[in-house]
Design a protein around this motif. Sequence first.
Motif, PDB file in Angstrom:
ATOM      1  N   GLU A  55      85.926 -72.818  43.949  1.00 59.72           N
ATOM      2  CA  GLU A  55      85.421 -73.477  45.145  1.00 59.72           C
ATOM      3  C   GLU A  55      86.078 -74.860  45.217  1.00 59.72           C
ATOM      4  N   ILE A  56      86.738 -75.159  46.325  1.00 60.76           N
ATOM      5  CA  ILE A  56      87.406 -76.437  46.521  1.00 60.76           C
ATOM      6  C   ILE A  56      86.429 -77.400  47.183  1.00 60.76           C
ATOM      7  N   VAL A  57      86.112 -78.503  46.502  1.00 64.55           N
ATOM      8  CA  VAL A  57      85.121 -79.438  47.031  1.00 64.55           C
ATOM      9  C   VAL A  57      85.725 -80.769  47.458  1.00 64.55           C
ATOM     10  N   LYS A  58      86.991 -81.012  47.077  1.00 71.26           N
ATOM     11  CA  LYS A  58      87.662 -82.238  47.487  1.00 71.26           C
ATOM     12  C   LYS A  58      89.148 -82.068  47.300  1.00 71.26           C
ATOM     13  N   GLN A  59      89.958 -82.679  48.158  1.00 70.55           N
ATOM     14  CA  GLN A  59      91.404 -82.631  48.017  1.00 70.55           C
ATOM     15  C   GLN A  59      91.991 -84.036  48.079  1.00 70.55           C
ATOM     16  N   GLU A  60      93.019 -84.256  47.240  1.00 69.22           N
ATOM     17  CA  GLU A  60      93.622 -85.590  47.160  1.00 69.22           C
ATOM     18  C   GLU A  60      95.054 -85.486  46.664  1.00 69.22           C
TER      19      GLU A  60
END
Length: 423
Positions: A55-60
């Motif tokens: 599950e992807i909860v943040k991208q940077e």
Amino acid sequence: MARSLVCLLTFSQLLLVCAFGQTKEYTQRAKNDVRKGPGNYFELISVLPKGVALEIVKQESGWARIVIADPAVVKSLGDDFRRRDAWISKNCLGKSVASGSLSGAQLALTSAKASPAAVAAAIRGFALRYGRTTSADVDEFLRKQDVTFTPDEYQRFIAEIPKTKFVSPAKRPGAKDEPPVESPYDFTISEQGIGAGIAARVASKGLVEDPELVKYLNLIAAYVVHYSGFYDTQFKVLVIRDAQPNAFAIPGGYVFITEGMLGLCQNEADLAAVIAHEIVHIVARHGLREVEHRRPQIRADEVFGELEEEIGAEEDTVVAELEDYAIEAYETVMKPRLQGYEEESDRGAALLLVRAGYTPTAVPNMVQRIQVAVATNPNIEFENPFAKLDFKKRHTSVMNYLSRLNYRGGVTKEDRFKSIVKR
């Protein structure tokens, strides 16, 4: 399933899920590094196999903060993993399950085996078996090549370099001279292991014992690769006690620079040019192209198992091919350079320097200095890899390429260079 997942989340992770929403993606590589933060210099905390649902909860900046969606896999990793920030490169992810992925039960078992320690042990095993060197040399090299720096040290290092935007060469229909710096890159365990064995043989000739200098070189490498498609890949830079001006790359991400080459550099941009040049050699697989047809497809990389467990009756054939591969890879590193490979690496280094904010003219400047050193130093052996190169052609090639790049200025960081290299 949903209740089980919520129970596995920490409070901070749950807030992130609520704030950003969730998207599910799957690991695509044979091994997928999970780090403590969004950068290749952060601590490696786990290695996941292909096909794990996340599950992807943040991208940077090309990285994703993740929560593992499969409770069985999370359980195999243990409570300590759940308490940490977990980040993975977007290069590792895809929207669908990769072909050949394992079942849920196998994933849990494999994930437990695929710890950083297990991967390091596998690399050491390949190094010992196919590097044709002693266990003492391998262990000493693996100890010395583990150069680390903190995220704070990295941020202080890059804070002194003005930020630039990515630039691309002017579009030319049918252009065939673009350097390979856009695509992702991934080392297999066998490549890292055999490379470590080869590197151990080279390092046994004598490494410079200067932690500050080596850390400085590795900070430059980490910064330069940030501006490429292989931003998540770790490269190791070491210095050899050798007065000849030389630098070379070894499969698996190892870059060696001699004291003689350091002596030709006048500033940090020059050093970055040398390091970037060698990194492009690795990414373009220049050292492997001549022997690639011999390279076996080792399924051990897919499940992190022992070689014998994966190939069974084919072991003798694969072992023989691996030994040939290791020998020829070592010889390729030591052979004279091929002109086309050098020119491609010059172009790649120039593009990376522009993107990183260094003056890219450091590349043609270093080409000219190496040419003078090779021509005027009577102690340079005939077998020196630079001896037969057409430096004038290299210089013209990279200057023509620079004329197509959209850049202005660039820093040299001469003061910082002198405080560490020339002290």
